[in-house]
Design a protein around this motif. Structure first.
Motif, mmCIF file in Angstrom:
data_model
loop_
_atom_site.group_PDB
_atom_site.id
_atom_site.type_symbol
_atom_site.label_atom_id
_atom_site.label_comp_id
_atom_site.label_asym_id
_atom_site.label_seq_id
_atom_site.Cartn_x
_atom_site.Cartn_y
_atom_site.Cartn_z
ATOM 1 N N SER A 122 139.722 54.458 -112.737
ATOM 2 C CA SER A 122 141.094 54.467 -113.227
ATOM 3 C C SER A 122 141.966 53.458 -112.499
ATOM 4 O O SER A 122 141.962 53.380 -111.269
ATOM 5 C CB SER A 122 141.710 55.863 -113.067
ATOM 6 O OG SER A 122 143.098 55.823 -113.388
ATOM 7 N N GLY A 180 148.398 58.387 -113.947
ATOM 8 C CA GLY A 180 147.984 59.561 -114.710
ATOM 9 C C GLY A 180 146.509 59.622 -115.032
ATOM 10 O O GLY A 180 146.024 60.645 -115.518
ATOM 11 N N ASP A 181 145.777 58.534 -114.791
ATOM 12 C CA ASP A 181 144.319 58.498 -114.981
ATOM 13 C C ASP A 181 143.885 58.869 -116.400
ATOM 14 O O ASP A 181 142.833 59.474 -116.603
ATOM 15 C CB ASP A 181 143.623 59.441 -113.984
ATOM 16 C CG ASP A 181 143.949 59.120 -112.545
ATOM 17 O OD1 ASP A 181 144.191 57.932 -112.251
ATOM 18 O OD2 ASP A 181 143.975 60.049 -111.707
ATOM 19 N N ASP A 182 144.677 58.507 -117.393
ATOM 20 C CA ASP A 182 144.347 58.822 -118.778
ATOM 21 C C ASP A 182 143.264 57.864 -119.277
ATOM 22 O O ASP A 182 143.491 56.658 -119.383
ATOM 23 C CB ASP A 182 145.605 58.682 -119.638
ATOM 24 C CG ASP A 182 145.370 59.041 -121.101
ATOM 25 O OD1 ASP A 182 144.206 59.269 -121.495
ATOM 26 O OD2 ASP A 182 146.356 59.078 -121.869
#
Length: 445
Positions: free
Chosen positions: A203, A207-209
């Motif tokens: 990431s 937010g590590d989406d």
């Protein structure tokens, strides 16, 4: 920067503050190196073939880690694209099983387009007994480019350049990129059906989406054509009329959550910004320096974030609050730089968001005698320059004045590189072969 974990002793922060800050940066990078994190997330070899596809600044090191960790007697082949000069030296005796190619970042080129076309071709004809391992990391949006129908590569290059200069945050940029692509926004995953797909990702986004990392080529996309169009309008970015019409009518919509094409797929985050900040904090604490992680999701204009964190460091240095001294204040995320219009005859400024953060920080610190700082991009490249970032020291402003450099002038021209180069304060590491985005450390003694 070497791919091997940093085993050097921690420098004394009181006597070698710059070296101490660089040591923390290396600890953060080491935590995100694929060889130490990938193995825990690998599935078992399938009955059929295993195809590897991937894109990102960490693509080279991820592919080599997979080659080292995958069973020697299990078939493995595929194609991964990374940024120019980002393929690490191959370990002695490690056989080549995955083809690595290079392309341009942050503005895409023909090499990236060709790599994307080849990946879609490799995905054809897969069966339910086959496995696709997708290695995804930051930078993949530019490296894996395949324009939507009605767009040319030059269109994509122009749109990308305008987005980068607009101050749009990463989620906005990648929403547009997904809807103007034939491979991003989950489309690579649908091309691999009916094979099982496992995405292994590093990431680089707040937010590590996984849907935002590299514009989510293998995961469903919750954003819409209408949102992409609104972002283009917000920043005054034109697209060809036929493409605009397709966006208005929803013809360029991406695969959504719940789409059966994603059934049985898995996504694993093998490295994140927070984990890297925690690794740096642990090194600082072991050296007797308290560490505070503000956030790994800080966004906003780089210079303004620099001013805010500068005010926090000054308060800590002057009053011992909100944090007791000595301490290091850590943060990450992805700030932005809005490029200012150049005046006639004015030279183009150089630098990225880490350098511009340092300009804002230096002004806010106003030469406070107790604060040192380092801001750097964990991929080793700040923007498109050869530095990872820059150092700020108590005598930064005095040395700049002696060198005839005015901080305000360099801010006006977005020329952080020129400012810190004149002082010998650029942080140059070379490519790190990973990428968990911004790293900022303020040392208060």
């Amino acid at each position: 920067m070497n791919d091997a974990p940093n085993s050097k002793p921690t420098p004394d922060p009181h006597h070698a503050p710059r070296e101490f800050l660089l040591h923390l940066f290396r600890a953060a990078v080491d935590r995100a190196l694929p060889l130490s994190t990938l193995g825990a997330h690998l599935p078992s070899p399938p009955k059929g073939r295993t195809l590897v596809l991937g894109a990102g600044k960490a693509g080279g090191s991820m592919a080599q880690a997979l080659e080292a960790l995958w069973p020697a007697d299990a078939p493995l082949s595929g194609l991964v694209v990374t940024r120019y000069d980002h393929i690490p030296p191959r370990p002695s005796g490690l056989p080549v099983r995955i083809e690595l190619v290079e392309a341009a970042h942050p503005v895409p080129d023909e090499a990236g387009l060709h790599a994307a076309e080849r990946m879609l071709a490799l995905a054809q004809g897969l069966g339910p007994d086959d496995l696709v391992l997708c290695l995804i990391s930051g930078g993949g949006s530019s490296l894996l480019t395949l324009p939507a129908e009605g767009l040319t590569l030059s269109d994509k290059q122009r749109i990308n350049q305008q987005l980068l200069a607009s101050g749009a945050h990463i989620g906005e940029m990648n929403c547009v990129r997904k809807h103007l692509s034939r491979i991003k926004g989950g489309r690579l995953a649908t091309a691999c059906a009916p094979a099982r797909l496992v995405t292994l990702t590093i990431s680089d986004v707040p937010g590590d989406d996984p849907g935002v990392i590299a514009s989510g080529p293998t995961v469903p996309d919750a954003t819409t054509c209408a949102e992409a169009l609104a972002i283009l309008d917000r920043y005054g970015i034109e697209v060809p009329a036929p493409v605009r019409r397709k966006l208005e009518e929803g013809e360029l919509e991406t695969p959504k959550p719940g789409d059966p094409a994603f059934a049985g797929h898995a996504t694993h985050l093998i490295a994140t910004p927070w984990e890297s900040l925690e690794a740096a904090a642990a090194v600082a604490r072991a050296a007797g320096i308290d560490a505070h992680i503000l956030s790994d999701e800080i966004e906003g204009e780089s210079r303004e974030v620099g001013k805010v964190l500068g005010a926090l460091a000054r308060a800590t240095a002057s009053r011992g609050a909100p944090f007791a001294r000595p301490c290091v204040i850590l943060s990450g995320g992805e700030t932005t730089v809005t490029l200012r219009a150049r005046r006639p005859g004015e030279a183009k400024g150089r630098g990225g968001r880490a350098g511009e953060f340092c300009l804002g920080l230096a002004g806010a610190l106003a030469a406070h005698p107790k604060v040192w700082a380092l801001a750097a991009d964990t991929d080793g490249i700040d923007g498109i320059e050869d530095n990872a970032g820059a150092f700020v020291t108590p005598d930064t402003l005095a040395r700049a004045q002696a060198a005839g450099r005015k901080l305000a002038d360099h801010l006006d021209r977005n020329d952080a590189y020129g400012y810190f180069e004149a002082l010998g304060d650029l942080c140059i590491t070379g490519p790190t072969h990973t990428n968990v985005n911004d790293f900022r450390a303020l040392l208060v003694l």
